[in-house]
Design a protein around this motif. Structure first.
Motif, PDB file in Angstrom:
ATOM      1  N   ASP A 101       0.804  -1.222   0.000  1.00  0.00           N
ATOM      2  CA  ASP A 101       0.000   0.000   0.000  1.00  0.00           C
ATOM      3  C   ASP A 101       0.837   1.273   0.000  1.00  0.00           C
ATOM      4  O   ASP A 101       0.276   2.374   0.033  1.00  0.00           O
ATOM      5  N   TRP A 102       2.161   1.140  -0.026  1.00  0.00           N
ATOM      6  CA  TRP A 102       2.994   2.324   0.161  1.00  0.00           C
ATOM      7  C   TRP A 102       2.771   3.372  -0.924  1.00  0.00           C
ATOM      8  O   TRP A 102       2.645   4.558  -0.636  1.00  0.00           O
ATOM      9  N   GLN A 103       2.753   2.960  -2.185  1.00  0.00           N
ATOM     10  CA  GLN A 103       2.674   3.942  -3.251  1.00  0.00           C
ATOM     11  C   GLN A 103       1.404   4.774  -3.195  1.00  0.00           C
ATOM     12  O   GLN A 103       1.417   5.950  -3.545  1.00  0.00           O
ATOM     13  N   VAL A 104       0.293   4.194  -2.773  1.00  0.00           N
ATOM     14  CA  VAL A 104      -0.939   4.969  -2.703  1.00  0.00           C
ATOM     15  C   VAL A 104      -1.054   5.738  -1.392  1.00  0.00           C
ATOM     16  O   VAL A 104      -1.998   6.493  -1.194  1.00  0.00           O
ATOM     17  N   ASN A 105      -0.116   5.553  -0.482  1.00  0.00           N
ATOM     18  CA  ASN A 105      -0.156   6.223   0.809  1.00  0.00           C
ATOM     19  C   ASN A 105       1.007   7.185   1.047  1.00  0.00           C
ATOM     20  O   ASN A 105       0.938   8.026   1.932  1.00  0.00           O
TER      21      ASN A 105
END
Length: 542
Positions: free
Chosen positions: A523-527
Motif C-alpha cells: 500500500d505504500w505507493q498509494v499512501n
C-alpha cells in the motif's frame, strides 16, 4: 495597429507570445530607450471574479519578490505596473528561441546540448529556491536560448514562495501545462522545490526525446497517465538517462535533489555523442538530430557555480488515492480519492549510546516491534475528533483529515476517527482495524540527524529487529534547524513486508521531533504522499 503606451512609459510593439496566463509583448521603454518584454496578466475566463482579483494581487506581490533574483540564467524583472485593470510585468528582452521552438524546427537536441541547457536552468532554479521563490511552470516554452548561447529561464508568472499560500483556489486545482506538471502538484495543487525539479526533468526529456515523458492526446489522458504510469521509454537520452530517471521519480522523496542532479548533468554534458541508431524514429519534421551542432557559443553554456541548497520549508500537500477525479482541462486538475493512508513510526525511547556494526538478521520473525505504536491500540485510546482548521493554516487538508494540536507541543494533520493514545513520549495515531500508523515523538535535538539515523539503522538491523531489511534512503533535509529522513522496508512478525518513512527534525537547539509513517509495502505507493502532507502540516507550538 495602434501602439499602446503602458503606464506612460512602455510602448507595445509586437505580440511575441501567448499562454494560459496572459500575453507577452516586445515593447520599447520610452524613458531608457531600450527594448523590454512586457507580460500582460490575463486570468483564465473560468476563474470566478474573486479568484481573478486574488490572482492579480498575488501576481504583483510575487513578481516584485521575484525581481530580487539576480542571476545570469534568469530573465531579469525590471518593473511591475497596473494599467487598464490588469497587472503588467516588465522584463528583460532576450532575442532568442525557446527550447520548444528549437524542438519544433530542428528536432530533438543531442544529449550533450540538452545537458548544457539543463545545467543553466538548474542553476537558475537553485538561485530562485535560495531566494524562497518557486517557479511552478518550468517547460520548454519558458527556457530561452540566445544566439550567443546564453540560456535563461523566464516567465515566473506562476511563481510562488515557500511559506505562502499553497494553492490558487481549492484543493486539487492548479495552473500550468499538464505535460510538465509534477505528479504531486497535479494531484494536490501545491508545490515545493522538488516539483520544479520534476518539471526540469520533463523539459530535458522533451528536449532530447522530441516529446514530453507523458505524450497523450488530451490533458486528461496526460494527467491520468501521470498518476498511474511510468514515463514513456527513453530512446535518445543516452548519458542523460540516469539524471532523467532520477528527476522523474513519481515519489518526491525519491527524486534527485539539485545537488545530486548537477554532477550527472555535467557528466552528460561532456560525454561523447552516442552512435545514432538507424532504427530510432526521426525527430519532428522527419529529421534525426542526435548529433545536431550547437549554435555559436553554445559549447560554453555551463551553469555558473551553484549556490548552496536552499533552506526551504517545502509546501507539499496530501491526498494520494487510486482513482482520478477529472475536472476542467484548463485547470489541469487531478484530485485523487483518499483510499488508504500510510502511517508512521516513531522511536520508542531515547538511545543512550550509538550502536556499532551489525548486518541484517536472517530470521523471518522480529523479536519485538522495533518502533512505538506498532502494537494493538490500548483500551484507553480515543478517536481523533474533527476540529476547525487553526487560524493561519496554509492549505486545506484532504477529506477525512483534521488538525490535531497535541500537549506535547506540536500541531499536525491526522485522520479523523483514528485511535489516539500516548506511549511515554510518543503520540500515536492508528487506523482502526488496520496496520497503518502515524506517530510523533519528542526528544532532545540531535547534532547530526543523518548520522543518528545511520546509527539507528545499524542498531536495529544488528539486533534482528528488522528482518529482511531494505534501505530506501537516509538523507539530510533542510527543515527547521536541520533534519533527516530515513525510509526503509522490512518483514514484520507475520512475514508481511512493511514500509516506513521517518523524519527527525530539530525544531530548536535542544528539542527535536520524529514524525513517522508506516504502511504495508503493497500500500505504500498509494499512501506515501500523505506523509508529505503530514510533514508539511507539522508545526511546533511551544
Amino acid at each position: 495597429m495602434r501602439q499602446l503606451l503602458i503606464a506612460g512609459r512602455y510602448r507595445l510593439v509586437d505580440l511575441v507570445g501567448t499562454g494560459g496566463m496572459g500575453r507577452v509583448w516586445r515593447a520599447r521603454d520610452e524613458m531608457l530607450h531600450r527594448d523590454v518584454a512586457v507580460k500582460e496578466i490575463v486570468p483564465p475566463a473560468w476563474l470566478a471574479e474573486a479568484e481573478r482579483e486574488d490572482l492579480r494581487r498575488r501576481t504583483l506581490r510575487e513578481a516584485r519578490t521575484a525581481a530580487r533574483l539576480n542571476h545570469p540564467n534568469v530573465v531579469r524583472i525590471y518593473d511591475v505596473v497596473h494599467d487598464r485593470e490588469s497587472p503588467w510585468i516588465v522584463m528583460e528582452y532576450v532575442s532568442s528561441r525557446s527550447v520548444e521552438q528549437m524542438i519544433a524546427s530542428d528536432g530533438p537536441l543531442s544529449p550533450a546540448r540538452t545537458a548544457r541547457i539543463g545545467l543553466a536552468v538548474l542553476a537558475a532554479l537553485r538561485a530562485a529556491h535560495s531566494a524562497g521563490v518557486l517557479h511552478r511552470d518550468v517547460k520548454p516554452h519558458n527556457v530561452l536560448v540566445a544566439a550567443d548561447g546564453r540560456v535563461v529561464l523566464t516567465d515566473f508568472g506562476l511563481a510562488t514562495f515557500t511559506g505562502g499560500d499553497a494553492a490558487m483556489t481549492g484543493p486539487g486545482m492548479i495552473l500550468g501545462s499538464p505535460h510538465f506538471v509534477a505528479p504531486e502538484r497535479a494531484r494536490d495543487g501545491v508545490s515545493d522545490p522538488r516539483t520544479d525539479l520534476w518539471s526540469l526533468g520533463a523539459t530535458l526529456y522533451a528536449a532530447v526525446e522530441g516529446q514530453p515523458p507523458y505524450a497523450r492526446d488530451s490533458a486528461m489522458a496526460t494527467l491520468s497517465a501521470l498518476a498511474t504510469e511510468p514515463p514513456d521509454p527513453m530512446r535518445r537520452a543516452g548519458p542523460l538517462r540516469p539524471v532523467l530517471t532520477g528527476l522523474l521519480q513519481r515519489d518526491p522523496w525519491r527524486r534527485l535533489t539539485a545537488a545530486e542532479a548537477e554532477p550527472l548533468l555535467r557528466a552528460a554534458a561532456t560525454a561523447p555523442p552516442p552512435a545514432v541508431d538507424a532504427r530510432r524514429p526521426p525527430g519532428p519534421g522527419g529529421t534525426s538530430t542526435e548529433t545536431d551542432p550547437a549554435p555559436p557559443g553554445s559549447a560554453d553554456v555551463h551553469a555558473p557555480p551553484s549556490p548552496p541548497p536552499a533552506r526551504l520549508e517545502p509546501l507539499v500537500g496530501a491526498g494520494r488515492g487510486r482513482r482520478v477525479a477529472l475536472g476542467s482541462a484548463m485547470a489541469v486538475l487531478v484530485l485523487l480519492s483518499t483510499v488508504g493512508v500510510g502511517l508512521a513510526l516513531a522511536d520508542r525511547r531515547e538511545r543512550q549510546a550509538e550502536p556499532s556494526g551489525g548486518g541484517a538478521a536472517a530470521s523471518p520473525t522480529a523479536p519485538a516491534a522495533p518502533f512505538a505504536c506498532a502494537d494493538a491500540s490500548p483500551p484507553a485510546a480515543r478517536p481523533v475528533p474533527s476540529v476547525p482548521p487553526p487560524s493561519g493554516a496554509r492549505f486545506r487538508l484532504v477529506p477525512g483529515w483534521t488538525w490535531h494540536t497535541d500537549p506535547a507541543g506540536f500541531r499536525i494533520a491526522a485522520p479523523v476517527d483514528w485511535l489516539l493514545w500516548t506511549e511515554d513520549t510518543v503520540t500515536c495515531f492508528r487506523e482502526p482495524g488496520g496496520a497503518r500508523v502515524l506517530s510523533v515523538e519528542a526528544s532532545a535535538a540531535r547534532a547530526d540527524p543523518t548520522l543518528w539515523w545511520q546509527a539507528e539503522e545499524r542498531r536495529l538491523t544488528g539486533d534482528g529487529s528488522l528482518p529482511g531489511y531494505h534501505r530506501v534512503d537516509i538523507s539530510a533535509m533542510d527543515i527547521f534547524d536541520g533534519g533527516a529522513v530515513w525510509e526503509c522496508g522490512w518483514l514484520n512478525a507475520a512475514g508481511e513486508r512493511m514500509h516506513t518513512a521517518r523524519l527527525l527534525a530539530n525544531t530548536s537547539a535542544d528539542r527535536a521531533y520524529t514524525v513517522s509513517w508506516l504502511t504495508k509495502e503493497f500500500d505504500w505507493q498509494v499512501n506515501a504522499t500523505y506523509f508529505a502532507m503530514i510533514r508539511q502540516s507539522f508545526t511546533p507550538t511551544t
